[in-house]
Design a protein around this motif. Structure first.
Motif, PDB file in Angstrom:
ATOM      1  N   GLY B  51      33.040  17.946  59.023  1.00 41.29           N
ATOM      2  CA  GLY B  51      33.502  16.609  58.686  1.00 41.29           C
ATOM      3  C   GLY B  51      34.032  15.808  59.857  1.00 41.29           C
ATOM      4  N   GLU B  54      30.327  12.067  60.386  1.00 40.43           N
ATOM      5  CA  GLU B  54      29.703  11.892  59.081  1.00 40.43           C
ATOM      6  C   GLU B  54      28.190  11.812  59.264  1.00 40.43           C
ATOM      7  N   LYS B  71      37.045  14.412  54.496  1.00 36.80           N
ATOM      8  CA  LYS B  71      37.731  14.490  55.787  1.00 36.80           C
ATOM      9  C   LYS B  71      37.777  15.946  56.244  1.00 36.80           C
ATOM     10  N   PRO B  72      37.879  16.185  57.550  1.00 37.84           N
ATOM     11  CA  PRO B  72      37.914  17.569  58.039  1.00 37.84           C
ATOM     12  C   PRO B  72      38.964  18.429  57.323  1.00 37.84           C
ATOM     13  N   TYR B  73      40.167  17.831  57.100  1.00 35.67           N
ATOM     14  CA  TYR B  73      41.196  18.673  56.493  1.00 35.67           C
ATOM     15  C   TYR B  73      40.860  19.030  55.056  1.00 35.67           C
ATOM     16  N   GLU B  74      40.113  18.127  54.388  1.00 36.84           N
ATOM     17  CA  GLU B  74      39.722  18.423  53.011  1.00 36.84           C
ATOM     18  C   GLU B  74      38.688  19.545  52.971  1.00 36.84           C
TER      19      GLU B  74
ATOM     20  N   ARG E 113      45.497   4.676  63.456  1.00 35.71           N
ATOM     21  CA  ARG E 113      44.146   5.088  63.854  1.00 35.71           C
ATOM     22  C   ARG E 113      43.993   4.929  65.358  1.00 35.71           C
ATOM     23  N   GLU E 192      43.367  18.730  62.409  1.00 33.97           N
ATOM     24  CA  GLU E 192      42.572  18.300  61.251  1.00 33.97           C
ATOM     25  C   GLU E 192      41.732  19.463  60.718  1.00 33.97           C
ATOM     26  N   THR E 193      41.157  20.242  61.623  1.00 32.61           N
ATOM     27  CA  THR E 193      40.330  21.349  61.145  1.00 32.61           C
ATOM     28  C   THR E 193      41.177  22.537  60.711  1.00 32.61           C
ATOM     29  N   ASN E 197      46.275  17.009  56.988  1.00 35.95           N
ATOM     30  CA  ASN E 197      45.921  15.615  56.764  1.00 35.95           C
ATOM     31  C   ASN E 197      46.657  14.792  57.814  1.00 35.95           C
ATOM     32  N   THR E 199      46.434  11.786  59.056  1.00 35.06           N
ATOM     33  CA  THR E 199      46.889  10.430  58.730  1.00 35.06           C
ATOM     34  C   THR E 199      48.196  10.493  57.959  1.00 35.06           C
TER      35      THR E 199
END
Lengths: 399, 257, 234, 297, 321
Positions: B51, B54, B71-74, E113, E192-193, E197, E199
């Motif tokens: 992710g 895209e 999203k990557p975290y999801e 962002r 993130e990976t 989350n 953000t």
């Protein structure tokens, strides 16, 4: 590199030691015993709480320079009732909180008997509550906001005084002059948004001008830091006013006059005592100053020896011509000295009463009497410029 | 049933296709290799799966769910974890904290109990720390738990990164050149470790690697990518003898080694 | 040609290189192999002046490199191809090559050398105006080598030229290194891929935790049990 | 028609204000582009430049061009000294540490300047006489000074672009900016290259200072703060590090300010200018001309 | 583990209690010079500002230089409540903090962002926009400011709110949420990976930071009688940034130390009038040249470090470099 780092370190340490040492000396005794006041103190301490750094440092330094000069003159003449005056000069960074902080320091640490400054109304408002709390008179040479000397309920603040022109009168004179002498039907006002001085004057001008049947066709704003007013002036010019009222200080005033003329605005410009400076001509140029009028407290042709001496001494001491802030600061210092003299003893309460009773004091900015609202009552003159840009007397107005 | 099914995956960067029409299927418990020349788009595939990018086109089914657009975290929360080609540790943090951060998604106490130190804060923190240390023990890093990550030797950083990825409790683990910069002996140890974790954690693993000894020795199946497209797919033996792969990637010697 | 005498290099408090001595003979390919973190790159960086040895000296054709500025070392004919290629990604291929000849003022010869590089790496010529960052890993490695060639070095230091490259490319790069050597440039090669390095080198040193533990002609080392076990995966 | 002429006048106002932002932004963006340092003191070097010009003209009786050159040379030296003493030791430290030092240098120049030249504004002498140019029967005005500043801005932009992209020094600058160690391996002298960058950046600031001094006639020790800030915003707007970006950003800022003052409310001017900046950044996170760099994963 | 924690907590409470008690005692007995009291309060307010900014800048790695803007929101909101609407002070503080947090949230959402210097300039822009908005609202006095604010802030208020701020942020940092923020600073993509989350946590840090800046603003407004937009200009934001960097990015104790030191230095320099800022500037430069990582780096000063040092052990999990 290594060596210079070491040198720098030593320098900083030296600095810190100096500062710490200086601080140690002034630490108050843990429990200040109410020692009986000595018969004749060695010196009278006056606090100067001024904007010596930050965005209005220019004003603060001008005023404080003139005050120091006045004190030196007074002391050279034997001081007040034989006691020399000593100025404790402190910087408030052009910040209201710092103005409060510094006022507290001057009163509670340095034990001054009266405070001079700050110059801007907002900072004065930060210092007035402190002066009131500790019952020490405070004189601002330039803070024009009515609230400085009068609280919200309309009561005069006992410990706060000002020695500058109060706005309403000058704005009133300016508006009358525009209507009666210049025969203006429409006017535009260009206001310095963050200056109480300009806002106060503009308000009275607008009120008087409309009451007398004139019409305000444009009311625009700028901020102190601005140097380019062309866009707003273009807008003002498009409204085609008979007169443009600009009640600010000379640096902006000069630029505004110059740029307005560059954009083809040829009609009269009216200002107030902030316009009074030799620099105005250098900034604006003589051509831009044609059809410019401003209200002031004294006339340049009035060769008052006091004024001439002041200008000369200031020039000799600081290498530049004194501006309105310097003149006002100078007068504030003398008015204070005069009050101390009349008070008989350098005690805050007595000085306060003497200040309130000031009548007909003649300074370099005209004759000053303090009214019941702790504001000075001064006369006014209208000044204009000849074709070389020299100030010439136009007419005299009395309150 | 496939754990991961990628169909017709395409990624275009400014007019250039980095990956086009990429199809792959991974079954639970498999250890699969993805090889190919530099610039073939292998890492881009990883970035698409996790992710980070895209896709321009195509679908990615992970555990029967379409994960395109997540999203990557999801995606990580759904059970996919990865390592990076150029190690991306939290380099100023301790080894222990690196692993504890990976437990983040499994922590249940909320903000209030965290700042007020209420409820299960202490219990969960302790539990997490205990588990993290256990984890580090598996990777022989427990004695270095207080060491700052960037001060570890290279090989241990690689191991820590894998440990951290595993701590997120993934079902699919993506390894991007795990043996880069390792000597043959270290590579050999790594190969055994990868096989072992696959069995121990019942994982599915997809790995990118240039070191043929590792790829051929560990993977059951191999996909070969060139210019963003799969040019071959099969068992290590099949790949080694595929003329197209030899020409594009392996060269004569490796194939015959 | 180059003699490194008993140098000690520190990163802050970390003693990275402990009394290393080595020698590179004119015209040879000498390789330095060893595990990650053994200090191979550190030695190269010290030779090219990016790091300073605390003690010991580096002598190149009678000149002491360890007291010279990096640009003077380049000027005297020693040029390094850094680990990870380090091409100037935001500049074109041509500009990268021109920067390789930064210290040279002989415009005519620079042009000739440019042609030589393009001859050796035709792919670079095709991509002359492209930004270096858009090249693939292999092409970037070629560019890094070509860039070093542009300074007309007599001693070229190569740091891990095979890192992260596909097997086929590794082979190609090594054959180019051999060619460069045959055309008269002496080479000091630091490599993880001991197998390949030993196959083209004349002489080799094995480095472990900042110390040289083994040295000898490359062929002999390739046969040594100790090396085979640790570095050749045998 | 009348409205159109007023709009035209506002455009001229905006462009002339924008030229000044652009002129200062050029040096800002140049230094940033090479060493990634927000040289907070840039606006103050601009102030020093104005003062050097002022004293060269009033005390040494120089004419315009020699005064301009003197100011540029002295400010180059000042720039190099500042870099060597305050920034160079921090080259390997975090960028925010360098930023704090830059703030320190900025305050030092402002208040040190105040001690030396007094805080009073000074009036710049009229070294090249102003002539007014009017169009449309005196309905639209501009001055020769505005034209000069506009032209100088464009010329300097082209010159700078040439230096950075076509000369050997420029290539060295770009190489140093991208990878210092690799540049060293090419035989590039990093210190000299960075000094050259500061020298050029400071000379540009000095030129801006003298020109603006002549244009607005009034100079003061704190004159650099606001234009410095606005110029920095302009540089970011255009894409910091990109030379034409600084100029476009500068013009854009100037025009936005003029239009807001001329058609909206002058007191909201800064809010609108910053609002547009933020909007542009959100749409295009690295400014108008900035390449959106994808982070390599 | 649990035992040590408790011992530390007790020790901390003891030290804080001692500090509070002794000063409170001095005030009650009227032995504390009012000037020292002002500066003590200012130290507290500055600590709140520096620590909350450190959460954003130092721990989460988001380069923000518009912190004074949030302070302004808190100051104005609370002052309007007490001056214009005659509401009680605690409610005013809470409302000021919440308003600042809300603005922080609204600003954070789109701008976070952005990265690095671009984020910095955007936050600076927002700070200036907030200032301009207050300049244009005549209800709160416009450019000349809102005067006549009651003098309610006392040592008690400042002490307890400062302590609360520091403890809140320290606890936040030492939780999984705080670690998520730190991981963003270290490597956003890796974070993130790891399932974080980013953000959400960036906005969270921004909102919490703004909340405490708002509280500090409310205290400030009710101590200094008058507030004006220009008090909260970008130079003020820079002041707080300097405290954070000087103390060490990512060190709460560093921020506390630096805020204290800089407030005292500033007060000591008042007497130096015109050369005050010159000295201050030199001090900034020299300190950065000697300690570019700040006084504390990203370490924390704590009693346990002393303890461990005493036992001759190397300190573990927080050591870096």
């Amino acid at each position: 590199m290594k060596l210079s780092k070491k040198v720098a370190l030593i320098l900083v340490l030296a600095f810190l030691v100096t500062i710490a040492g200086g601080c140690g000396g002034s630490k108050p005794a843990p429990a200040p015993a109410p020692a009986p006041a000595p018969e004749k103190p060695k010196e009278i301490l006056i606090g100067a709480n001024f904007e010596l750094s930050g965005n209005v440092a220019t004003f603060g330094i001008s005023a404080v320079n003139a005050i120091e000069m006045a004190f030196a003159e007074i002391n050279a003449g034997g001081g007040v009732n034989g006691i020399p005056l000593k100025l404790v000069k402190v910087d408030n960074k052009s910040d209201t909180g710092e103005a409060t902080n510094v006022a507290t320091k001057l009163i509670t640490q340095d034990k001054v008997v009266a405070l001079l400054g700050p110059v801007t109304s907002t900072n004065v408002l930060g210092a007035v509550p402190v002066a009131t709390q500790y019952k020490v008179p405070l004189i601002t040479p330039t803070g024009t906001n009515p609230k400085i000397t009068v609280d919200d309920s309309g009561k005069t603040r006992e410990w706060a005084f000002r020695t500058c022109f109060i706005d309403p009168f000058q704005g009133f004179v300016g508006a009358n002059f525009a209507i009666n002498t210049l025969k203006a039907k429409t006017a535009a006002i260009f206001i310095e948004k963050n200056s109480d001085y300009a806002k106060g004057l503009a308000e009275v001008f607008e009120k008087t001008f409309t009451e007398k049947g004139g019409k305000i066709v444009a009311k625009e704003y700028f901020v102190t830091e601005d140097k380019d007013f062309r866009a707003t002036l273009t807008k003002i010019k498009a409204a085609n006013p008979d007169v443009l009222y600009v009640p600010s200080y000379y640096e902006q005033d000069g630029l505004i006059a110059k740029q307005a003329r560059e954009l083809g605005y040829t009609k009269p410009i009216v200002g107030a005592d902030g316009w009074d400076s030799e620099k105005l001509l250098q900034i604006a140029g003589a051509k831009a100053l044609q059809e410019v009028y401003f209200t002031n407290h004294y006339s340049p042709q009035d060769t008052d020896p006091k004024l001439v001496k002041f200008v000369e001494n200031y020039k000799a001491k600081y290498g530049s011509v004194p501006d309105a802030l310097a003149a006002l600061g100078y007068d504030a210092a003398y008015i204070l000295a005069d009050a101390i003299k009349r008070a008989g003893a350098p005690e805050p309460a007595k000085i306060k009463d003497a200040l309130a009773a000031t009548k007909g004091f003649v300074g370099v900015t005209g004759s000053v009497s303090i009214d019941d609202k702790h504001n000075p009552v001064k006369g006014a003159v209208i000044i204009t410029f000849d074709k070389d840009g020299k100030q010439i007397f136009k007419e005299k107005v009395n309150p | 049933m496939a754990l991961l099914a990628v169909n017709n995956l395409t990624k275009v960067f400014g007019g250039l296709s980095a990956v086009s029409d990429f199809n792959i299927e991974l079954h639970p418990g498999e250890l699969v290799g993805l090889i190919g020349p530099n610039g073939a788009g292998k890492t881009t595939v990883f970035n698409l799966l996790t992710g980070v990018y895209e896709p321009t086109e195509g679908t990615i089914q992970f555990n029967h769910e379409n994960i395109v657009g997540l999203k990557p975290y999801e995606i990580t929360q759904r059970g996919m974890a990865r390592t990076f080609q150029n190690i991306r540790l939290f380099s100023n943090l301790s080894v222990l904290d690196n692993v504890r951060i990976a437990y983040h998604t499994h922590v249940k106490y909320g903000l209030t109990s965290a700042v007020m130190r209420l409820g299960n804060y202490y219990k969960e923190e302790e539990e997490m720390t205990r588990k993290a240390i256990e984890f580090l023990h598996i990777f022989n890093l427990d004695r270095k738990k207080d060491e700052i990550a960037k001060n570890l030797p290279y090989g241990e950083q690689r191991r820590l990164e894998i440990a951290r990825a595993l701590a997120a409790k993934p079902r699919l683990l993506l390894l991007d050149e795990p043996a880069a910069g390792m000597n043959p002996q270290e590579t050999h140890e790594l190969m055994n470790l990868i096989k072992w974790i696959r069995d121990e954690f019942k994982l599915t693993i997809l790995l990118i690697e240039h070191d043929m000894s590792l790829v051929m020795g560990a993977c059951e199946r191999i996909y070969v990518l060139e210019y963003g497209m799969i040019i071959a797919h099969g068992t290590p033996e099949e790949i080694k003898s595929n003329p197209r792969v030899i020409e594009a990637y392996l060269g004569e010697e490796v194939a015959h080694a | 040609m180059l003699k490194v005498n008993n140098i000690n290099v520190y990163y802050g408090a970390i003693h990275a290189i402990k009394g290393v001595s080595l020698e590179v003979k004119e015209g040879a390919i000498v390789t330095l192999i060893g595990a990650n973190g053994a200090g191979k790159s550190t030695i190269l960086k010290t030779i090219s002046g990016l790091l300073r040895p605390k003690t010991g000296e580096i002598v190149y054709e009678g000149k002491k490199l360890n007291t010279m500025e990096a640009q003077d070392i380049v000027r005297s004919g020693v040029c390094q191809v850094p680990e990870g290629r380090r091409v100037f990604a935001n500049m074109s291929v041509l500009e990268n090559l021109e920067l390789g000849a930064f210290l040279r003022k002989d415009k005519v010869q620079i042009k000739e050398d440019l042609e030589k590089v393009f001859e050796k790496f035709p792919r670079l010529k095709e991509r002359m105006t492209q930004l270096a960052g858009t090249l693939s890993g292999g092409e970037q490695q070629m560019l890094a080598i070509g860039r070093a060639m542009m300074s007309r070095p007599r001693l070229m230091l190569l740091d891990e030229p095979s890192m992260g490259l596909a097997p086929l490319l590794v082979k190609e790069i090594f054959s180019i290194i051999k060619e460069i050597n045959l055309s008269g440039t002496t080479i000091l090669l630091v490599e993880q891929n001991a197998h390949m390095a030993l196959s083209i080198a004349n002489y080799a040193y094995v480095l472990e935790t900042g110390k040289i533990v083994l040295e000898g002609p490359a062929k002999e080392l390739a046969e040594s049990e100790q090396v085979k076990k640790a570095y050749l995966g045998g | 028609m009348e409205d159109l002429l007023i709009f035209l006048q506002q455009l001229i106002n905006g462009i002339s204000l924008g030229s000044i932002y652009a002129l200062i932004a050029l040096g800002y963006t140049m230094v940033y582009g090479i060493i990634k340092l927000i040289n907070f003191a840039h606006g103050d070097i601009y102030m020093v430049g104005a003062y050097v010009g002022f004293f060269a003209i009033t005390k040494l009786n120089m004419s315009f061009i020699p005064a301009l050159l003197t100011s540029m040379v002295l400010c180059s030296i000042l720039g190099i000294i500042i870099e060597r003493m305050a920034y160079k030791p921090l080259r390997n430290a975090t960028r925010i540490a360098a930023l704090i030092t830059a703030i320190g240098v900025s305050l030092l120049l402002e208040y040190g300047g105040m001690l030396i030249v007094t805080p009073q504004p000074r009036a710049f002498p009229e070294v090249f006489p102003q002539t007014k140019i009017s169009f449309f029967e005196g309905k639209v005005y501009m001055t020769n000074q505005q034209l000069v500043i506009f032209a100088v801005t464009l010329i300097l932009m082209v010159l700078l672009q040439f230096i950075v992209y076509k000369t050997k020094t420029g290539k060295a600058m770009r190489a140093v900016s991208f990878d210092k160690d690799a540049a060293l391996l090419m035989g590039i002298n990093i210190n000299n290259t960075i000094s050259a960058t500061f020298a050029i950046g400071s000379a540009l600031a000095a030129a801006a200072g003298v020109l603006v001094g002549i244009y607005y006639t009034s100079i003061s020790p704190l004159m650099g703060i606001i234009p410095g800030l606005k110029a920095f915003v302009a540089a970011v707007l255009g894409g910091i590090g990109i030379i034409p970006g600084a100029v476009v950003g500068g013009f854009l800022m100037g025009i936005i300010e003029a239009l807001v003052s001329g058609y909206g409310a002058s007191t909201w001017r800064d809010a609108v200018a910053f609002g547009i900046l933020i909007l542009i950044l959100i749409i295009k996170p690295s400014g108008i001309f900035g390449a959106n760099i994808r982070e390599k994963v | 583990m649990q035992k040590i924690l408790n011992k530390r907590i007790i020790l901390t409470i003891l030290v804080l209690g001692l500090l509070y008690g002794s000063i409170q005692n001095l005030i009650v007995q009227g032995k504390l010079n009012p000037y020292y009291e002002i500066n003590l309060l200012l130290i507290g307010i500055n600590i709140m500002m520096a620590v909350s900014l450190n959460l954003i800048n130092g721990f989460t790695g988001q380069f923000s230089i518009g912190h004074a803007g949030f302070m302004a929101v808190g100051a104005y909101t609370s002052a309007v409540l007490t001056v214009k609407l005659q509401q009680p002070f605690p409610l005013a503080i809470l409302a000021g903090s919440l308003a600042a947090a809300l603005i922080g949230f609204l600003i954070g959402l789109p701008t976070l962002r952005l990265k690095g210097d671009y984020l910095a300039i955007a936050t600076l822009g927002f700070g200036e926009i907030i200032k301009v908005v207050f300049v244009n609202i005549e209800y709160v006095g416009g450019a000349s400011g809102l005067s006549g604010i009651p003098h309610i802030t006392t040592w008690n208020w400042v002490f307890f709110l400062t302590a609360f701020t520091v403890v809140f942020i320290k606890n936040f940092i030492n939780s999984t949420h705080g670690r998520a923020c730190i991981s963003i600073r270290e490597d956003e993509i890796a974070a993130e990976t790891m399932g974080i989350n980013t953000t959400k946590y960036k906005v969270m840090a921004f909102t919490i930071g703004a909340f405490f800046a708002g509280a500090a603003g409310a205290l400030y407004a009710h101590y200094f009688y008058i507030i004006q937009p220009n008090t909260f200009n970008f130079l003020k934001s820079i002041d707080y940034l300097v405290m954070v960097v000087l103390g060490g990015m990512g060190s709460i104790t560093g921020s506390v130390l630096a805020a204290t030191a800089l407030t005292i230095i500033s007060a000591l320099l008042q007497r130096f009038a015109e050369i005050r800022m010159v000295i201050y500037a030199l001090l900034l430069i020299v300190i950065m040249l000697f300690r570019p990582q700040g006084l504390m780096g990203n370490k924390e000063f704590s009693l346990s470090i002393l303890e461990r040092l005493g036992r001759g052990e190397k300190h573990g999990s927080v050591s870096s470099k």
